[in-house]
Write a protein that holds these residues in place. Structure first.
Motif, PDB file in Angstrom:
ATOM      1  N   PHE A  80       0.836  -1.188   0.000  1.00  0.00           N
ATOM      2  CA  PHE A  80       0.000   0.000   0.000  1.00  0.00           C
ATOM      3  C   PHE A  80       0.877   1.247   0.000  1.00  0.00           C
ATOM      4  O   PHE A  80       1.866   1.328   0.740  1.00  0.00           O
ATOM      5  N   THR A  81       0.451   2.188  -0.823  1.00  0.00           N
ATOM      6  CA  THR A  81       1.154   3.465  -0.855  1.00  0.00           C
ATOM      7  C   THR A  81       0.564   4.381   0.209  1.00  0.00           C
ATOM      8  O   THR A  81      -0.662   4.560   0.252  1.00  0.00           O
ATOM      9  N   PRO A  82       1.360   4.896   1.113  1.00  0.00           N
ATOM     10  CA  PRO A  82       0.818   5.770   2.168  1.00  0.00           C
ATOM     11  C   PRO A  82       0.150   7.002   1.583  1.00  0.00           C
ATOM     12  O   PRO A  82       0.597   7.564   0.582  1.00  0.00           O
ATOM     13  N   GLN A  83      -0.970   7.392   2.190  1.00  0.00           N
ATOM     14  CA  GLN A  83      -1.704   8.560   1.735  1.00  0.00           C
ATOM     15  C   GLN A  83      -1.174   9.811   2.417  1.00  0.00           C
ATOM     16  O   GLN A  83      -0.768   9.784   3.580  1.00  0.00           O
TER      17      GLN A  83
END
Length: 265
Positions: A80-83
């Motif tokens: 997951f790419t951090p928001q």
């Protein structure tokens, strides 16, 4: 003239040809479809036994290619790419003020003494509903009136609802049943329920219901909208209707329709 055979020649003797032996008929075996089907079925059954009795691991034991075990855990490769949230430089941070609240203790129940059931604990309720469907269909209101029958009162203590014979009758609010009888005299099949509404004891009385329709018993705690019987014409009645009476702790009757119109909902 007699003819004699010539000398030196043999007379031709006709010899019958040897008989040809009869040709033997070749008998072919009879085709039996049932035997053939039985053989095919046995072969199929044997194949199924072999296929289902041999473990899968044994069947694949000869596989020379290296394969992963079906029981081996699978590595989770999801990432997951951090928001991120971008806030403009002109934004001002502020703190929300916490709202104050108070904790109130529930009001104590009212204890009522009823001769038929003894002490009755009444918890305050806020939900109030109509006792029947179509409450606008009424035949007689509260107060003075012309007596509709011999022995009927000229001062009506309740309000008469006419939703139709057999219509369910329900309790107007949470409460305790203090009377449930099929021998209510002029009221016929009659139920009385005590309620604690706004900290005050209020009693609702439902009369002229059908014989055998009672759904409650004395001392039972019931809820608003719970069925207690069916509209009927028992007791001093000229036709199917619900006679509803309402009164306070002093026993004085008041206009139940006006009271319900102000409290329902």
């Amino acid at each position: 003239m007699t003819s004699f055979p010539q000398r030196g020649r043999r007379a031709a003797i006709s010899t019958p040809a040897p008989a040809t032996p009869p040709r033997r008929r070749r008998i072919l075996p009879r085709f039996d479809a049932r035997q053939t089907f039985s053989v095919i079925a046995m072969a199929f059954t044997g194949g199924m036994i072999v296929a289902t009795s041999v473990p899968a691991l044994a069947v694949t034991a000869t596989d020379v290619e290296q394969r992963a075990s079906v029981y081996a855990p699978v590595e989770d490769t999801v990432s997951f790419t951090p928001q991120t949230v971008e806030v403009g430089s002109e934004a001002v941070e502020s703190t929300l003020a916490s709202e104050a609240y108070d904790v109130h203790e529930a009001p104590p129940p009212i204890v009522s003494q009823v001769a038929s059931v003894g002490a009755v604990s009444l918890v305050e309720t806020g939900a109030v509903v109509w006792p029947v469907q179509n409450p606008d269909r009424r035949s007689s209101g509260f107060g003075p009136r012309d007596a509709p029958c011999a022995g009927c009162s000229t001062n009506h203590d309740g309000v008469d609802f006419n939703p139709g014979d057999g219509t369910p009758v329900v309790s107007i609010a949470d409460g305790v049943v203090v009377l449930a009888t099929e021998n209510g005299g002029g009221l016929g099949v009659n139920v009385e329920v005590q309620h604690n509404i706004g900290g005050q004891v209020v009693t609702s009385s439902y009369a002229h219901m059908q014989f055998g329709s009672l759904q409650v018993s004395e001392g039972q705690r019931i809820s608003a909208g719970q069925q207690i019987g069916l509209v009927g014409t028992t007791g001093q009645s000229t036709g199917p209707h619900l006679h509803l009476e309402m009164f306070g702790s002093d026993g004085v009757r008041f206009d139940g329709f006006a009271w319900l119109a102000a409290h329902v909902g």
